[in-house]
Design a protein around this motif. Structure first.
Motif, mmCIF file in Angstrom:
data_model
loop_
_atom_site.group_PDB
_atom_site.id
_atom_site.type_symbol
_atom_site.label_atom_id
_atom_site.label_comp_id
_atom_site.label_asym_id
_atom_site.label_seq_id
_atom_site.Cartn_x
_atom_site.Cartn_y
_atom_site.Cartn_z
ATOM 1 N N MET A 1 15.317 -69.687 20.071
ATOM 2 C CA MET A 1 16.118 -68.650 19.458
ATOM 3 C C MET A 1 17.380 -69.288 18.890
ATOM 4 S SD MET A 1 17.427 -65.107 21.067
ATOM 5 C CE MET A 1 19.018 -65.396 21.790
ATOM 6 N N CYS A 2 17.769 -68.850 17.734
ATOM 7 C CA CYS A 2 18.954 -69.400 17.082
ATOM 8 C C CYS A 2 20.039 -68.346 17.028
ATOM 9 C CB CYS A 2 18.592 -69.861 15.674
ATOM 10 S SG CYS A 2 19.973 -70.603 14.808
ATOM 11 N N LEU A 3 21.196 -68.666 17.578
ATOM 12 C CA LEU A 3 22.348 -67.776 17.502
ATOM 13 C C LEU A 3 23.253 -68.260 16.389
ATOM 14 C CD1 LEU A 3 23.257 -67.454 21.277
ATOM 15 C CD2 LEU A 3 21.988 -65.837 19.882
ATOM 16 N N SER A 4 23.675 -67.364 15.555
ATOM 17 C CA SER A 4 24.576 -67.729 14.476
ATOM 18 C C SER A 4 25.993 -67.332 14.885
ATOM 19 C CB SER A 4 24.168 -67.031 13.183
ATOM 20 O OG SER A 4 24.842 -67.582 12.098
ATOM 21 N N ILE A 5 26.770 -68.321 15.259
ATOM 22 C CA ILE A 5 28.137 -68.101 15.729
ATOM 23 C C ILE A 5 29.075 -68.208 14.536
ATOM 24 C CG2 ILE A 5 29.952 -68.960 17.256
ATOM 25 C CD1 ILE A 5 27.654 -70.117 19.005
ATOM 26 N N PRO A 6 29.998 -67.264 14.387
ATOM 27 C CA PRO A 6 30.945 -67.345 13.272
ATOM 28 C C PRO A 6 31.678 -68.689 13.272
ATOM 29 C CG PRO A 6 31.135 -65.230 14.350
ATOM 30 C CD PRO A 6 30.240 -66.077 15.214
ATOM 31 N N SER A 7 31.761 -69.277 12.099
ATOM 32 C CA SER A 7 32.409 -70.577 11.925
ATOM 33 C C SER A 7 33.475 -70.452 10.845
ATOM 34 C CB SER A 7 31.379 -71.618 11.505
ATOM 35 O OG SER A 7 30.349 -71.711 12.475
ATOM 36 N N LYS A 8 34.646 -71.004 11.110
ATOM 37 C CA LYS A 8 35.765 -70.910 10.171
ATOM 38 C C LYS A 8 35.779 -72.130 9.255
ATOM 39 C CE LYS A 8 40.682 -69.904 10.009
ATOM 40 N NZ LYS A 8 41.852 -69.565 10.820
ATOM 41 N N ASP A 43 37.989 -68.660 5.482
ATOM 42 C CA ASP A 43 36.927 -67.660 5.602
ATOM 43 C C ASP A 43 36.023 -67.996 6.782
ATOM 44 O OD1 ASP A 43 37.683 -66.134 3.414
ATOM 45 O OD2 ASP A 43 36.223 -67.050 2.046
ATOM 46 N N TYR A 44 35.385 -66.968 7.311
ATOM 47 C CA TYR A 44 34.374 -67.145 8.359
ATOM 48 C C TYR A 44 32.990 -66.984 7.740
ATOM 49 C CZ TYR A 44 37.813 -67.056 12.091
ATOM 50 O OH TYR A 44 38.854 -67.367 12.921
ATOM 51 N N VAL A 45 32.088 -67.878 8.125
ATOM 52 C CA VAL A 45 30.713 -67.844 7.636
ATOM 53 C C VAL A 45 29.756 -67.969 8.815
ATOM 54 C CG1 VAL A 45 31.236 -68.756 5.338
ATOM 55 C CG2 VAL A 45 30.738 -70.346 7.192
ATOM 56 N N LEU A 46 28.517 -67.571 8.573
ATOM 57 C CA LEU A 46 27.451 -67.777 9.544
ATOM 58 C C LEU A 46 26.593 -68.928 9.038
ATOM 59 C CD1 LEU A 46 26.454 -64.086 10.322
ATOM 60 C CD2 LEU A 46 27.933 -65.604 11.653
ATOM 61 N N ILE A 47 26.305 -69.875 9.922
ATOM 62 C CA ILE A 47 25.572 -71.093 9.584
ATOM 63 C C ILE A 47 24.172 -71.017 10.185
ATOM 64 C CG2 ILE A 47 25.559 -73.625 9.773
ATOM 65 C CD1 ILE A 47 28.015 -72.590 8.295
ATOM 66 N N VAL A 67 33.181 -62.188 22.333
ATOM 67 C CA VAL A 67 31.986 -61.904 23.145
ATOM 68 C C VAL A 67 31.294 -63.200 23.555
ATOM 69 C CG1 VAL A 67 29.692 -60.837 23.128
ATOM 70 C CG2 VAL A 67 31.656 -59.602 22.176
ATOM 71 N N TYR A 68 31.142 -64.146 22.615
ATOM 72 C CA TYR A 68 30.526 -65.433 22.949
ATOM 73 C C TYR A 68 31.323 -66.143 24.039
ATOM 74 C CZ TYR A 68 27.128 -65.365 19.147
ATOM 75 O OH TYR A 68 26.079 -65.055 18.326
ATOM 76 N N LYS A 69 32.650 -66.111 23.961
ATOM 77 C CA LYS A 69 33.479 -66.759 24.988
ATOM 78 C C LYS A 69 33.273 -66.106 26.346
ATOM 79 C CE LYS A 69 36.858 -68.516 21.763
ATOM 80 N NZ LYS A 69 38.153 -68.386 21.132
ATOM 81 N N GLU A 70 33.128 -64.781 26.368
ATOM 82 C CA GLU A 70 32.875 -64.081 27.630
ATOM 83 C C GLU A 70 31.531 -64.521 28.223
ATOM 84 O OE1 GLU A 70 33.170 -59.903 26.725
ATOM 85 O OE2 GLU A 70 35.342 -60.024 26.431
ATOM 86 N N ILE A 71 30.527 -64.668 27.370
ATOM 87 C CA ILE A 71 29.208 -65.117 27.842
ATOM 88 C C ILE A 71 29.308 -66.532 28.405
ATOM 89 C CG2 ILE A 71 26.886 -65.778 27.090
ATOM 90 C CD1 ILE A 71 27.128 -63.440 25.019
ATOM 91 N N ILE A 72 29.971 -67.414 27.677
ATOM 92 C CA ILE A 72 30.115 -68.802 28.116
ATOM 93 C C ILE A 72 30.854 -68.887 29.447
ATOM 94 C CG2 ILE A 72 31.280 -70.989 27.571
ATOM 95 C CD1 ILE A 72 30.557 -70.374 24.595
ATOM 96 N N ASP A 73 31.881 -68.075 29.603
ATOM 97 C CA ASP A 73 32.649 -68.074 30.851
ATOM 98 C C ASP A 73 31.794 -67.686 32.043
ATOM 99 O OD1 ASP A 73 34.932 -68.893 29.534
ATOM 100 O OD2 ASP A 73 35.825 -66.891 29.438
ATOM 101 N N LYS A 74 30.729 -66.913 31.826
ATOM 102 C CA LYS A 74 29.868 -66.465 32.918
ATOM 103 C C LYS A 74 28.735 -67.444 33.219
ATOM 104 C CE LYS A 74 31.049 -61.767 32.249
ATOM 105 N NZ LYS A 74 30.950 -60.448 32.561
ATOM 106 N N MET A 75 28.537 -68.411 32.321
ATOM 107 C CA MET A 75 27.485 -69.403 32.530
ATOM 108 C C MET A 75 27.976 -70.493 33.481
ATOM 109 S SD MET A 75 26.343 -69.853 28.558
ATOM 110 C CE MET A 75 24.888 -70.835 28.795
ATOM 111 N N ASP A 76 27.058 -71.043 34.267
ATOM 112 C CA ASP A 76 27.458 -72.181 35.077
ATOM 113 C C ASP A 76 27.366 -73.451 34.229
ATOM 114 O OD1 ASP A 76 24.819 -73.262 35.176
ATOM 115 O OD2 ASP A 76 24.379 -72.157 37.004
ATOM 116 N N GLU A 77 27.846 -74.563 34.755
ATOM 117 C CA GLU A 77 27.940 -75.806 33.980
ATOM 118 C C GLU A 77 26.578 -76.269 33.457
ATOM 119 O OE1 GLU A 77 29.559 -80.376 34.400
ATOM 120 O OE2 GLU A 77 30.225 -78.882 35.843
ATOM 121 N N LEU A 78 25.545 -76.190 34.264
ATOM 122 C CA LEU A 78 24.213 -76.626 33.844
ATOM 123 C C LEU A 78 23.709 -75.769 32.678
ATOM 124 C CD1 LEU A 78 21.757 -78.431 34.186
ATOM 125 C CD2 LEU A 78 20.926 -76.848 35.938
ATOM 126 N N GLU A 79 23.901 -74.467 32.778
ATOM 127 C CA GLU A 79 23.471 -73.574 31.699
ATOM 128 C C GLU A 79 24.218 -73.891 30.402
ATOM 129 O OE1 GLU A 79 22.278 -69.359 33.743
ATOM 130 O OE2 GLU A 79 24.398 -69.914 33.764
#
Length: 91
Positions: A1-8, A43-47, A67-79
């Motif tokens: 699965m590919c997530l498109s994270i906003p990129s500046k 500008d922000y783009v999706l890659i 939202v992505y930062k919140e998800i990352i904060d809940k992941m453990d180091e291995l994930e």
């Protein structure tokens, strides 16, 4: 699965039709060959697979990044490491 994270967009090379983007602190090059909108630095783009596909509104981009930062904060180091390795395979 590919997530498109906003990129500046940090810089644009008009000669090569590429840009340098910042994706949550990671800078990489992306092609502007497939985007059908005018973009400027800031500008922000999706890659997707190294191509900027579309420009998105700054407010929406910042909300998505939150939202992505919140998800990352809940992941453990291995994930986190596994997610980074998986993301790198798509480039």
């Amino acid at each position: 699965m590919c997530l498109s994270i906003p990129s500046k967009i940090k810089s644009i090379n008009t000669e090569m039709n590429t840009c340098i983007v910042d994706t949550m602190g990671v800078e990489r090059s992306a092609s502007l060959d497939l985007i059908d909108q005018d973009v400027v630095v800031g500008d922000y783009v999706l890659i997707h697979i190294g191509f900027a596909m579309n420009k998105i509104d700054e407010e929406d981009a910042l909300e998505s990044l939150k939202v992505y930062k919140e998800i990352i904060d809940k992941m453990d180091e291995l994930e986190r490491k596994e997610a980074i390795l998986e993301a790198d395979k798509s480039y």
